[in-house]
Design a protein around this motif. Sequence first.
Motif, PDB file in Angstrom:
ATOM      1  N   GLY A 175     -20.410  14.846  25.821  1.00  0.00           N
ATOM      2  CA  GLY A 175     -20.189  16.284  25.842  1.00  0.00           C
ATOM      3  C   GLY A 175     -19.210  16.734  26.901  1.00  0.00           C
ATOM      4  O   GLY A 175     -18.351  17.571  26.652  1.00  0.00           O
ATOM      5  N   PHE A 176     -19.317  16.171  28.112  1.00  0.00           N
ATOM      6  CA  PHE A 176     -18.503  16.599  29.249  1.00  0.00           C
ATOM      7  C   PHE A 176     -18.855  15.692  30.404  1.00  0.00           C
ATOM      8  O   PHE A 176     -19.834  14.942  30.346  1.00  0.00           O
ATOM      9  N   TRP A 177     -18.094  15.776  31.486  1.00  0.00           N
ATOM     10  CA  TRP A 177     -18.458  15.016  32.682  1.00  0.00           C
ATOM     11  C   TRP A 177     -19.473  15.810  33.497  1.00  0.00           C
ATOM     12  O   TRP A 177     -19.502  17.036  33.470  1.00  0.00           O
ATOM     13  N   GLY A 178     -20.341  15.101  34.213  1.00  0.00           N
ATOM     14  CA  GLY A 178     -21.518  15.723  34.796  1.00  0.00           C
ATOM     15  C   GLY A 178     -21.238  16.853  35.756  1.00  0.00           C
ATOM     16  O   GLY A 178     -22.044  17.794  35.863  1.00  0.00           O
ATOM     17  N   TYR A 179     -20.134  16.823  36.495  1.00  0.00           N
ATOM     18  CA  TYR A 179     -19.891  17.867  37.489  1.00  0.00           C
ATOM     19  C   TYR A 179     -19.636  19.232  36.863  1.00  0.00           C
ATOM     20  O   TYR A 179     -19.642  20.252  37.563  1.00  0.00           O
ATOM     21  N   PHE A 180     -19.435  19.283  35.544  1.00  0.00           N
ATOM     22  CA  PHE A 180     -19.289  20.587  34.892  1.00  0.00           C
ATOM     23  C   PHE A 180     -20.591  21.388  34.919  1.00  0.00           C
ATOM     24  O   PHE A 180     -20.566  22.605  34.705  1.00  0.00           O
ATOM     25  N   LEU A 181     -21.709  20.740  35.203  1.00  0.00           N
ATOM     26  CA  LEU A 181     -22.952  21.483  35.359  1.00  0.00           C
ATOM     27  C   LEU A 181     -22.837  22.478  36.513  1.00  0.00           C
ATOM     28  O   LEU A 181     -23.323  23.614  36.421  1.00  0.00           O
TER      29      LEU A 181
ATOM     30  N   TRP B  37     -24.717  10.878  20.379  1.00  0.00           N
ATOM     31  CA  TRP B  37     -24.431  11.814  21.445  1.00  0.00           C
ATOM     32  C   TRP B  37     -24.671  11.179  22.813  1.00  0.00           C
ATOM     33  O   TRP B  37     -25.660  10.476  23.019  1.00  0.00           O
ATOM     34  N   CYS B  38     -23.792  11.490  23.754  1.00  0.00           N
ATOM     35  CA  CYS B  38     -24.019  11.225  25.171  1.00  0.00           C
ATOM     36  C   CYS B  38     -23.990  12.574  25.872  1.00  0.00           C
ATOM     37  O   CYS B  38     -22.957  13.259  25.877  1.00  0.00           O
ATOM     38  N   CYS B  39     -25.103  12.952  26.461  1.00  0.00           N
ATOM     39  CA  CYS B  39     -25.253  14.293  27.029  1.00  0.00           C
ATOM     40  C   CYS B  39     -24.166  14.604  28.047  1.00  0.00           C
ATOM     41  O   CYS B  39     -23.542  15.673  27.995  1.00  0.00           O
ATOM     42  N   ALA B  40     -23.910  13.670  28.977  1.00  0.00           N
ATOM     43  CA  ALA B  40     -22.923  13.909  30.027  1.00  0.00           C
ATOM     44  C   ALA B  40     -22.492  12.581  30.620  1.00  0.00           C
ATOM     45  O   ALA B  40     -23.231  11.598  30.576  1.00  0.00           O
ATOM     46  N   GLY B  41     -21.291  12.554  31.185  1.00  0.00           N
ATOM     47  CA  GLY B  41     -20.780  11.365  31.847  1.00  0.00           C
ATOM     48  C   GLY B  41     -21.055  11.402  33.339  1.00  0.00           C
ATOM     49  O   GLY B  41     -20.892  12.449  33.982  1.00  0.00           O
TER      50      GLY B  41
ATOM     51  N   ALA C 205     -15.526  14.959  24.844  1.00  0.00           N
ATOM     52  CA  ALA C 205     -15.163  16.158  24.081  1.00  0.00           C
ATOM     53  C   ALA C 205     -14.401  17.169  24.926  1.00  0.00           C
ATOM     54  O   ALA C 205     -14.727  18.351  24.962  1.00  0.00           O
ATOM     55  N   GLY C 206     -13.376  16.704  25.645  1.00  0.00           N
ATOM     56  CA  GLY C 206     -12.406  17.603  26.241  1.00  0.00           C
ATOM     57  C   GLY C 206     -12.628  18.012  27.680  1.00  0.00           C
ATOM     58  O   GLY C 206     -11.676  18.384  28.359  1.00  0.00           O
ATOM     59  N   LEU C 207     -13.868  17.980  28.183  1.00  0.00           N
ATOM     60  CA  LEU C 207     -14.148  18.333  29.575  1.00  0.00           C
ATOM     61  C   LEU C 207     -14.253  17.027  30.349  1.00  0.00           C
ATOM     62  O   LEU C 207     -15.320  16.447  30.502  1.00  0.00           O
ATOM     63  N   TYR C 208     -13.089  16.577  30.853  1.00  0.00           N
ATOM     64  CA  TYR C 208     -12.872  15.183  31.210  1.00  0.00           C
ATOM     65  C   TYR C 208     -13.283  14.832  32.639  1.00  0.00           C
ATOM     66  O   TYR C 208     -13.374  15.700  33.512  1.00  0.00           O
ATOM     67  N   PRO C 209     -13.428  13.523  32.900  1.00  0.00           N
ATOM     68  CA  PRO C 209     -13.561  13.025  34.269  1.00  0.00           C
ATOM     69  C   PRO C 209     -12.190  12.902  34.934  1.00  0.00           C
ATOM     70  O   PRO C 209     -11.155  13.028  34.294  1.00  0.00           O
ATOM     71  N   ASP C 210     -12.224  12.646  36.227  1.00  0.00           N
ATOM     72  CA  ASP C 210     -11.053  12.191  36.981  1.00  0.00           C
ATOM     73  C   ASP C 210      -9.918  13.205  37.039  1.00  0.00           C
ATOM     74  O   ASP C 210      -8.758  12.836  37.219  1.00  0.00           O
ATOM     75  N   MET C 211     -10.250  14.488  36.901  1.00  0.00           N
ATOM     76  CA  MET C 211      -9.235  15.538  37.038  1.00  0.00           C
ATOM     77  C   MET C 211      -9.955  16.865  37.250  1.00  0.00           C
ATOM     78  O   MET C 211     -11.108  17.025  36.851  1.00  0.00           O
ATOM     79  N   PRO C 212      -9.288  17.835  37.879  1.00  0.00           N
ATOM     80  CA  PRO C 212      -9.894  19.161  38.003  1.00  0.00           C
ATOM     81  C   PRO C 212     -10.041  19.820  36.634  1.00  0.00           C
ATOM     82  O   PRO C 212      -9.305  19.489  35.689  1.00  0.00           O
ATOM     83  N   PRO C 213     -10.974  20.748  36.497  1.00  0.00           N
ATOM     84  CA  PRO C 213     -11.070  21.498  35.239  1.00  0.00           C
ATOM     85  C   PRO C 213      -9.755  22.204  34.919  1.00  0.00           C
ATOM     86  O   PRO C 213      -9.069  22.712  35.808  1.00  0.00           O
ATOM     87  N   PHE C 214      -9.382  22.190  33.668  1.00  0.00           N
ATOM     88  CA  PHE C 214      -8.182  22.854  33.160  1.00  0.00           C
ATOM     89  C   PHE C 214      -6.903  22.298  33.786  1.00  0.00           C
ATOM     90  O   PHE C 214      -5.896  22.988  33.888  1.00  0.00           O
TER      91      PHE C 214
ATOM     92  N   PRO D 252     -24.545   7.113  33.110  1.00  0.00           N
ATOM     93  CA  PRO D 252     -25.056   7.194  34.474  1.00  0.00           C
ATOM     94  C   PRO D 252     -24.068   6.715  35.528  1.00  0.00           C
ATOM     95  O   PRO D 252     -22.972   6.238  35.227  1.00  0.00           O
ATOM     96  N   VAL D 253     -24.530   6.811  36.770  1.00  0.00           N
ATOM     97  CA  VAL D 253     -23.912   6.066  37.844  1.00  0.00           C
ATOM     98  C   VAL D 253     -24.391   4.616  37.788  1.00  0.00           C
ATOM     99  O   VAL D 253     -23.631   3.694  38.024  1.00  0.00           O
ATOM    100  N   LYS D 254     -25.659   4.391  37.409  1.00  0.00           N
ATOM    101  CA  LYS D 254     -26.162   3.025  37.230  1.00  0.00           C
ATOM    102  C   LYS D 254     -27.059   2.957  36.000  1.00  0.00           C
ATOM    103  O   LYS D 254     -26.653   2.473  34.962  1.00  0.00           O
TER     104      LYS D 254
END
Length: 545
Positions: free
Chosen positions: A214-220, A246-250, A160-169, A304-306
């Motif tokens: 929802g978002f990738w985990g590092y957004f926490l 739903w998937c809470c976070a990547g 939902a828009g807050l992606y992995p593999d790139m900096p925020p925004f 998860p990671v695993k």
Amino acid sequence: MVFASRNVPTEWAYTSGKTYSDPFNEIQLDVVVTASDGSQQRVPAFWAGDQVWRVRYSSAQMGIHQLQSVCSDESNPDLHGQAGTLTVTEYTGTNPLYQHGRVRVAPDQRHLEHQDGTPFFWLADTWWMAFCKRMTFPDGFRELTADRVAHGFTVIQIVAGLYPDMPPFDERGANEAGFPWEQDFSRINPAYFDLVDVRMAHLVQSGLVPALVGFWGYFLDIAGSSVLEKHWRYLIARYGAYPVMWCCAGEALLPWYQSPEFEELLRSADFDTWQPADKRAAWSKMMRFIRTTDPYHNLLTIHPVKHGTDQVDDPTTMDIDWLQTGHGGYQSLAPTIETVENALSRQPKMPVLVSEVCYEGILEGSREEVQRFLFWTCLLCGAAGHTYGANGIWQVNTPEQPHGLSPHGISWGDTPWQDAYRLPGSRQLGLAKRVLERFAWWRFETHHEWIDPHQNAADRLSSYAAGIPSVVRIFYLPVAAIRFVRSDQPFLKALEAGISYRAAWLDPKTGHTTDLGSFRGDPNGDYQLPKPPILQDWVLILEAE
């Protein structure tokens, strides 16, 4: 008065005559819905821009529902205390998601089914970044959707828009209306989600379940738990009425790629045991927030990671254990089976799904034979389904604009999604799903001992078996199980006395079958299996006559 069909979302709006300078943060609006049987749901509304809030709602119960708005500003008569009725009638269309209802965990705690008990076969594709502007709508999005529907896919995993593999925004994560949040995370951007709406609706109208991350985990760490709870409330209000999950976070516990913690993790090369207690507790809290906010109790998991269950300190907060098992091609095959078997042995008991493994074409490998191995072995070991992915689709490469460099400084690849979706693995997994759907696949039991030799901890490239005793047996034989066996092997084992089986080789690349006729086991229940015509992986199907 509002009208709707059973299980189909309907929508209405509340407009405030009173002006708020920051409506997203100043106002919280819910609608209490009382069904005809007296049961109640508190349904969150979402800010739609300006001074407008909208409600999306669906019900599995027919009849007249009473509506009552509840606003945090009780002095606003436009938002608080507004009463109404909703009349729900039978759905008469053909969409299976509306015919049978949203997806839930089956009573055996190993499979998934619709609300009416119809089994649900999970075959997912991975479109992590498909809400960004590199995936055009309607043309591109509809093209990819139509192909996956044609191949029998049932789920789309999407962020939902807050992606992995790139900096925020990072500009690569924007859609035509910008980013999902203001860049200081002060408020959400409804215009971004207006464009998400048409994509989500198209998936559901096509019979595909969106598995919304929802978002990738590092957004926490970057945005904080308060912002992320607002993000989840908004997603639930906007999309919870659809048949979603739903998937809470990547990659929930994985830190930001350029942080000292990530460098420490890379040096240790011990991703499996990276389980910081404070983060696990924070994700359990977030999962509980989603649970209490979602009036529909949509399926909930975490990427998860695993192991998904390792991302939280309370695994009872989730319905499905999602797994991520590597992208190393042949090197990831044995670890994948070990992780699946480990997950299936854990408590609490829940369906297990490999949600990320060996995207087709990644790292110049993981071609279609790897995709077939992963599908057949995971299913025959007891997984509730399987998730496919293709390098080029998950990051939405286009010929004009590939995703480009990851934070580690190298690109994962530049294959355009238009080429990646035509890779043969996705078609062959769809074929495999159709084979299993000929039988009561949800009743299958794992019985590797039905063939000798068979896979074990020391040899994951041997044969796999599952089925329904005295009814059907399905075997997957990787090429290594055929090419290197002795001349007197393999043997089918434990064939029931008095039962004759009709057998056929199935070519998992084409779906073509070679009939082997009928046979019974010898007095010991054994039968020597004839060799298949070609050295490749094969599926053997035995049906009791």
